[in-house]
Design a protein around this motif. Structure first.
Motif, PDB file in Angstrom:
ATOM      1  N   ALA A  86      -1.598  74.040  37.171  1.00 32.68           N
ATOM      2  CA  ALA A  86      -0.189  74.249  37.553  1.00 32.68           C
ATOM      3  C   ALA A  86       0.356  73.003  38.248  1.00 32.68           C
ATOM      4  CB  ALA A  86      -0.059  75.467  38.469  1.00 32.68           C
ATOM      5  N   ASP A  89       0.804  70.097  35.832  1.00 32.27           N
ATOM      6  CA  ASP A  89       1.935  70.351  34.948  1.00 32.27           C
ATOM      7  C   ASP A  89       3.262  70.037  35.651  1.00 32.27           C
ATOM      8  OD1 ASP A  89       3.462  71.244  32.869  1.00 32.27           O
ATOM      9  OD2 ASP A  89       3.323  73.366  33.439  1.00 32.27           O
ATOM     10  N   ILE A  90       3.386  70.478  36.906  1.00 34.53           N
ATOM     11  CA  ILE A  90       4.673  70.318  37.604  1.00 34.53           C
ATOM     12  C   ILE A  90       4.776  68.942  38.272  1.00 34.53           C
ATOM     13  CG2 ILE A  90       6.150  71.230  39.447  1.00 34.53           C
ATOM     14  CD1 ILE A  90       4.584  73.974  38.987  1.00 34.53           C
ATOM     15  N   SER A 222      11.206  73.064  44.766  1.00 34.06           N
ATOM     16  CA  SER A 222      11.958  73.776  43.723  1.00 34.06           C
ATOM     17  C   SER A 222      13.368  74.097  44.195  1.00 34.06           C
ATOM     18  CB  SER A 222      11.227  75.010  43.189  1.00 34.06           C
ATOM     19  OG  SER A 222      10.475  75.644  44.141  1.00 34.06           O
ATOM     20  N   LEU A 241      12.262  72.924  36.098  1.00 30.49           N
ATOM     21  CA  LEU A 241      10.935  72.310  35.926  1.00 30.49           C
ATOM     22  C   LEU A 241      11.081  70.841  35.521  1.00 30.49           C
ATOM     23  CD1 LEU A 241       7.839  72.293  35.647  1.00 30.49           C
ATOM     24  CD2 LEU A 241       8.110  73.216  33.339  1.00 30.49           C
ATOM     25  N   GLU A 242      11.954  70.570  34.553  1.00 29.52           N
ATOM     26  CA  GLU A 242      12.142  69.166  34.123  1.00 29.52           C
ATOM     27  C   GLU A 242      12.661  68.300  35.272  1.00 29.52           C
ATOM     28  OE1 GLU A 242      13.358  69.683  29.418  1.00 29.52           O
ATOM     29  OE2 GLU A 242      14.863  70.063  30.934  1.00 29.52           O
ATOM     30  N   ALA A 244      12.155  68.872  38.503  1.00 25.53           N
ATOM     31  CA  ALA A 244      11.042  68.662  39.446  1.00 25.53           C
ATOM     32  C   ALA A 244      10.110  67.585  38.901  1.00 25.53           C
ATOM     33  CB  ALA A 244      10.299  69.976  39.669  1.00 25.53           C
ATOM     34  N   GLN A 245       9.807  67.656  37.611  1.00 22.18           N
ATOM     35  CA  GLN A 245       8.911  66.648  37.013  1.00 22.18           C
ATOM     36  C   GLN A 245       9.499  65.249  37.164  1.00 22.18           C
ATOM     37  OE1 GLN A 245       8.722  68.643  33.239  1.00 22.18           O
ATOM     38  NE2 GLN A 245       6.635  69.404  33.588  1.00 22.18           N
ATOM     39  N   ARG A 310       4.693  78.492  39.752  1.00 24.89           N
ATOM     40  CA  ARG A 310       5.489  78.668  38.526  1.00 24.89           C
ATOM     41  C   ARG A 310       6.637  79.652  38.778  1.00 24.89           C
ATOM     42  NH1 ARG A 310       2.584  75.907  34.626  1.00 24.89           N
ATOM     43  NH2 ARG A 310       0.311  76.009  34.759  1.00 24.89           N
ATOM     44  N   LEU A 313       9.812  78.336  40.345  1.00 19.75           N
ATOM     45  CA  LEU A 313      10.710  77.530  39.506  1.00 19.75           C
ATOM     46  C   LEU A 313      11.588  78.387  38.607  1.00 19.75           C
ATOM     47  CD1 LEU A 313       8.164  74.728  38.573  1.00 19.75           C
ATOM     48  CD2 LEU A 313      10.320  74.369  39.790  1.00 19.75           C
TER      49      LEU A 313
END
Ligand code: PLP
Length: 460
Positions: A86, A89-90, A222, A241-242, A244-245, A310, A313
């Protein structure tokens, strides 16, 4: 009172926990016994507890199901791999080191990087990052812009760092004395205000040019990402999510107290790309926190964090979350209660010196308001003002007060409904109507550090 639309809670309630009710006489006695310090009042005597949003979230059915899937093996628990997946990924960094909470992540990171005499800039350091830097003999430096201290301007990103000040600071001190730059998203000590992507990117560029690692204090990443989506040009069409990335793509790592946006009651981690530094951190972790695949947490906690990251978000949740804070703000605004604007991500900050203008700063108007809120309505809030942050002059003992005298109403995540918040707003509006009855206080006992936790006061 105008008709203010309450946010729709994006959940229904499966388990309930009764909240305590007390009588005014009982609360009066409790205030006296506790030295007029709401930190010392037992939680089962508090009707609505807005002391903090940290570790006070309600977990979802999905997280509780994950708790039952806890693998309590000492090494290599499957839940660690879920958490690692997780976070990667983030956040996108190679190394993920779990810790029991945020301040442990900070201690481990600073132990690996910060030497006595160094300087660590931030927009505004949270108390624990400041303490973990100062305990190493280094200096925690706040470089937020003037906008961070203006409670009235409608600036959308008051958490932004002053990039010009940062550049000048690096030029003045030299890169050799600055082992890292941090940025707190959202900026808790500055009214829970978000930081823009533009500012994160600009600070990152300054750091990269100077060869200084850049880390995010990401407890509320988030909520910050959601504000970017709503307020910053060019992000409306991106997922949180995008966003945060992208925020993390400009950094070299992050510390995280999972007790906020990961929607759990305990836990944290540090995540970073630098393998050598991660190796050092893991060695220290084994001494103080535990093996690198559990870091002071149970397998079930790791699972709850992995799932909570997750869930935090989810955009329906974030819309409700930010609207819930804004809703309390709108009710207070309609009742002419002064507060720091705009409302931030996790709390409403009342401007206590405007609320109680007849109480001078040396009689602590913010503290007086926390006492009145408990006495009148059984609500617990926290003073962020003179008792918490006054600096004493060495020779005279005279107190110098912080610029803002506030009371923070921090809203636990998924815990209180709109009607609970209405109760809070009504109580404040009622106190405002009778504010001349609220008096100031003097301190009768205090400790030399973090005095607000244990101080005893009396009413004047
Ligand atoms: C911005 C920020 N950083 C760090 C921390 C420390 O986290 P923890 O309480 O999990 O140690 C907090 C906690 O409130 C915080 O708000």
């Amino acid at each position: 009172m105008p008709d203010i639309k309450a946010p729709l809670e994006p959940f229904r309630i499966k388990v309930v926990e009764p909240i305590p009710f007390t009588g005014r006489k009982e609360r009066e006695a409790l205030l006296r016994q506790s030295g007029f310090n709401v930190f010392k009042i037992p939680a089962d005597k508090i009707t609505i507890d807005l002391l903090t949003d940290s570790g006070t979230s309600a977990m979802s059915d999905n997280q509780w199901a994950g708790v039952m899937m806890g693998d309590e093996s000492y090494a290599g628990s499957r839940n660690f791999f879920h958490l690692e997946a997780a976070v990667k990924d983030i956040f996108g960094f190679r190394n993920v080191v779990p810790t029991h909470q945020g301040r442990a992540a900070e201690r481990l990171l600073f132990e690996g990087l910060v030497r006595p005499g160094d300087y660590v800039p931030n927009n505004i350091h949270f108390d624990t990052t400041r303490a973990n830097i100062e305990v190493r003999g280094a200096h925690a430096v706040d470089l937020a812009g003037r906008w961070a201290f203006d409670p009235d301007a409608a600036t959308p990103f008051k958490g932004d760092m002053d990039v010009e000040r940062l550049t000048k600071f690096i030029d003045a001190k030299g890169t050799g004395r600055i082992p890292l730059v941090m940025m707190t998203v959202t900026n808790n000590s500055g009214g829970g205000q978000p930081v823009s992507m533009k500012n994160i990117k600009a600070v990152s560029q300054v750091c990269r040019r100077a060869g200084i690692p850049f880390f995010l204090d990401a407890c509320r990443f988030s909520e910050n990402a959601y504000f970017v989506k709503k307020r910053e040009k060019g992000y409306a069409g991106k997922s949180v999510l995008e966003i945060a990335q992208e925020m993390f793509s400009y950094a070299d790592g992050a510390t995280m107290s999972a007790k906020k946006d990961a929607l759990v009651n305990i836990g944290g981690f540090v995540t970073l790309d630098d393998d050598a530094l991660a190796g050092k951190i893991k060695n220290s972790l084994i001494i103080s926190e535990g093996f690198p695949t559990y870091g002071g947490l149970a397998g079930r906690d790791l699972e709850a964090i992995a799932r909570g990251l997750r869930e935090g978000l989810d955009e329906a949740y974030l819309e409700y979350r930010t609207e819930q804070v804004a809703y309390l703000g709108a009710l207070l605004d309609a009742g002419r209660v002064p507060f720091f604007k705009p409302t931030g991500g996790h709390a409403v900050y009342i401007l206590a010196d405007r609320f109680l203008p007849h109480i001078p700063r040396h009689q602590y108007p913010g503290w007086a308001l926390t006492v009145a809120l408990y006495r009148d309505a059984g609500i617990r809030a926290v003073e962020i003002g003179g008792v918490m942050f006054a600096k004493k002059q060495k020779a005279s003992g005279k107190e110098i007060y912080p610029e803002l005298e506030m009371v923070r109403l921090a809203i636990p995540r998924r815990v209180y409904t709109a009607s609970h918040l209405k109760y809070v707003a009504d109580a404040l509006i009622e106190i405002l109507a009778n504010r001349e009855k609220v008096g100031g206080l003097r301190i009768v006992r205090e400790s030399p550090f973090l005095r607000h936790f244990t101080a005893e006061l009396e009413e004047i």
